[in-house]
Design a protein around this motif. Structure first.
Motif, PDB file in Angstrom:
ATOM      1  N   THR A  40       0.852  -1.142  -0.002  1.00  0.00           N
ATOM      2  CA  THR A  40       0.001  -0.145   0.195  1.00  0.00           C
ATOM      3  C   THR A  40       0.888   1.235  -0.065  1.00  0.00           C
ATOM      4  N   PRO A  41       0.618   2.195  -0.866  1.00  0.00           N
ATOM      5  CA  PRO A  41       1.493   3.402  -0.739  1.00  0.00           C
ATOM      6  C   PRO A  41       1.145   4.194   0.516  1.00  0.00           C
ATOM      7  N   VAL A  42       2.301   4.912   0.853  1.00  0.00           N
ATOM      8  CA  VAL A  42       2.303   5.654   2.089  1.00  0.00           C
ATOM      9  C   VAL A  42       2.420   6.994   1.493  1.00  0.00           C
ATOM     10  N   LEU A  43       1.468   7.814   2.064  1.00  0.00           N
ATOM     11  CA  LEU A  43       1.444   9.195   1.718  1.00  0.00           C
ATOM     12  C   LEU A  43       1.533  10.189   2.885  1.00  0.00           C
ATOM     13  N   ASP A  44       2.338  11.388   2.469  1.00  0.00           N
ATOM     14  CA  ASP A  44       2.265  12.128   3.930  1.00  0.00           C
ATOM     15  C   ASP A  44       1.306  13.664   3.583  1.00  0.00           C
ATOM     16  N   TYR A  45       0.459  13.978   4.219  1.00  0.00           N
ATOM     17  CA  TYR A  45      -0.265  15.057   3.928  1.00  0.00           C
ATOM     18  C   TYR A  45      -0.042  16.370   4.507  1.00  0.00           C
ATOM     19  N   GLY A  46       1.315  16.375   4.912  1.00  0.00           N
ATOM     20  CA  GLY A  46       1.837  17.703   5.696  1.00  0.00           C
ATOM     21  C   GLY A  46       1.941  17.329   7.200  1.00  0.00           C
ATOM     22  N   LEU A  94      11.262  21.166  -0.351  1.00  0.00           N
ATOM     23  CA  LEU A  94      10.625  20.823   1.155  1.00  0.00           C
ATOM     24  C   LEU A  94      10.709  19.491   1.052  1.00  0.00           C
ATOM     25  N   PRO A  95      10.808  18.982   2.471  1.00  0.00           N
ATOM     26  CA  PRO A  95      10.828  17.695   2.854  1.00  0.00           C
ATOM     27  C   PRO A  95       9.481  17.299   2.334  1.00  0.00           C
ATOM     28  N   ARG A  96       9.244  15.968   2.315  1.00  0.00           N
ATOM     29  CA  ARG A  96       7.816  15.396   1.391  1.00  0.00           C
ATOM     30  C   ARG A  96       6.760  15.059   2.587  1.00  0.00           C
ATOM     31  N   ASP A  97       7.232  15.458   4.118  1.00  0.00           N
ATOM     32  CA  ASP A  97       6.074  15.615   5.253  1.00  0.00           C
ATOM     33  C   ASP A  97       5.905  17.129   5.320  1.00  0.00           C
ATOM     34  N   GLY A 133       9.511  26.153  12.632  1.00  0.00           N
ATOM     35  CA  GLY A 133      10.217  25.336  13.480  1.00  0.00           C
ATOM     36  C   GLY A 133      10.717  23.907  12.778  1.00  0.00           C
ATOM     37  N   ILE A 134      10.568  23.853  11.542  1.00  0.00           N
ATOM     38  CA  ILE A 134      10.742  22.598  10.964  1.00  0.00           C
ATOM     39  C   ILE A 134      12.282  22.416  10.750  1.00  0.00           C
ATOM     40  N   SER A 135      13.106  21.673  11.236  1.00  0.00           N
ATOM     41  CA  SER A 135      14.669  21.284  11.159  1.00  0.00           C
ATOM     42  C   SER A 135      14.741  20.414   9.741  1.00  0.00           C
ATOM     43  N   ALA A 136      15.219  20.845   8.657  1.00  0.00           N
ATOM     44  CA  ALA A 136      15.777  20.110   7.682  1.00  0.00           C
ATOM     45  C   ALA A 136      16.704  20.664   6.839  1.00  0.00           C
ATOM     46  N   VAL A 137      17.580  19.758   6.199  1.00  0.00           N
ATOM     47  CA  VAL A 137      18.684  20.315   5.244  1.00  0.00           C
ATOM     48  C   VAL A 137      18.298  19.703   3.773  1.00  0.00           C
ATOM     49  N   VAL A 138      18.031  20.429   2.648  1.00  0.00           N
ATOM     50  CA  VAL A 138      17.316  20.195   1.530  1.00  0.00           C
ATOM     51  C   VAL A 138      18.692  20.260   0.598  1.00  0.00           C
ATOM     52  N   PRO A 139      19.275  19.092   0.001  1.00  0.00           N
ATOM     53  CA  PRO A 139      20.393  19.351  -0.746  1.00  0.00           C
ATOM     54  C   PRO A 139      19.949  19.692  -2.221  1.00  0.00           C
TER      55      PRO A 139
END
Length: 245
Positions: free
Chosen positions: A3-9, A33-36, A227-233
């Motif tokens: 089953t596909p796993v989707l993230d809606y934010g 942006l990160p997928r989530d 407040g979202i910590s992420a590094v996007v290369p």
């Protein structure tokens, strides 16, 4: 069958108010942006960068922002560089109207660019855009008022979104490399509907300075505000920073 796993934010949802003609902001910001981190988009009528055209984009701000609030966003972004840098007074008015209409935090492309330049500790900047001279003059005045030393602001004299989208990433790279200023601490590739994302990293290697676009600034700033910590290369030094810090 899996089953596909989707993230809606699950980590946050960003609402974007875009010019109706814009073809670049959605795919670029989604990639930055990160997928989530989710995005929702509503458009405001804007097809050219004449003064009348730019100001008309502000007419239905409340109704459009309210539609984004219906989608459960955490933050609303008025995402048009030429309109948000038209003047500090117009910028403040737009953000106040969004806040009253939605009860949500609001920001604009102009504020995100200022925050991004501050994060890069850049005060001496070169502004490069697809705009006409008239739009560039207002943009320069905005950044000077915000305390920046604008070493140059050169545009490609495009007036419609289709003209802006026709400029290839390779052409943007050549354009930027033709406008080198040895004292520059950052280069800003201005406008939300241009194909500049693909040129950021190559230009940073060539110029030796941060390269910030309107879309990379908004992606980074929205994560910071939420407040979202992420590094996007892949999109330069700015998004290579941990945005939530």
């Amino acid at each position: 069958m899996e089953t596909p796993v989707l993230d809606y934010g699950s980590r946050g949802r960003i609402g974007l108010l875009l010019p109706s003609v814009n073809q670049a902001a959605e795919p670029q910001i989604r990639a930055m942006l990160p997928r989530d981190v989710g995005i929702a988009v509503t458009r405001l009528k804007l097809v050219d960068s004449s003064e009348l055209g730019l100001l008309s984009m502000t007419h239905d701000v409340e109704a459009a922002a309210a539609l984004l609030a219906d989608a459960g966003v955490d933050l609303v972004v008025f995402h048009c560089t030429a309109v948000s840098t038209y003047s500090a007074e117009l910028e403040a008015s737009i953000l106040e109207r969004i806040g009253v209409a939605t009860g949500l935090p609001a920001t604009a492309t102009s504020q995100s660019l200022v925050a991004a330049l501050d994060a890069m500790r850049a005060r001496r900047v070169v502004l490069l855009s697809p705009y006409t001279e008239e739009v560039n003059k207002r943009e320069t005045a905005y950044f000077v008022r915000r305390g920046f030393d604008v070493l140059g602001n050169v545009g490609l004299n495009c007036s419609t979104g289709r003209e802006m989208m026709a400029v290839t990433p390779e052409a943007w790279q050549a354009f930027a490399l033709s406008q080198v200023q040895t004292e520059a601490e950052a280069y800003v590739l201005s406008c939300t509907t241009v194909r500049t994302a693909e040129a950021i990293e190559s230009l940073e290697c060539s110029l030796g300075s941060p390269v910030i676009t309107s879309n990379s600034a908004v992606a980074w700033d929205c994560m910071r505000r939420l407040g979202i910590s992420a590094v996007v290369p892949g999109y330069g030094r700015l998004l290579g920073h941990v945005a939530g810090h």
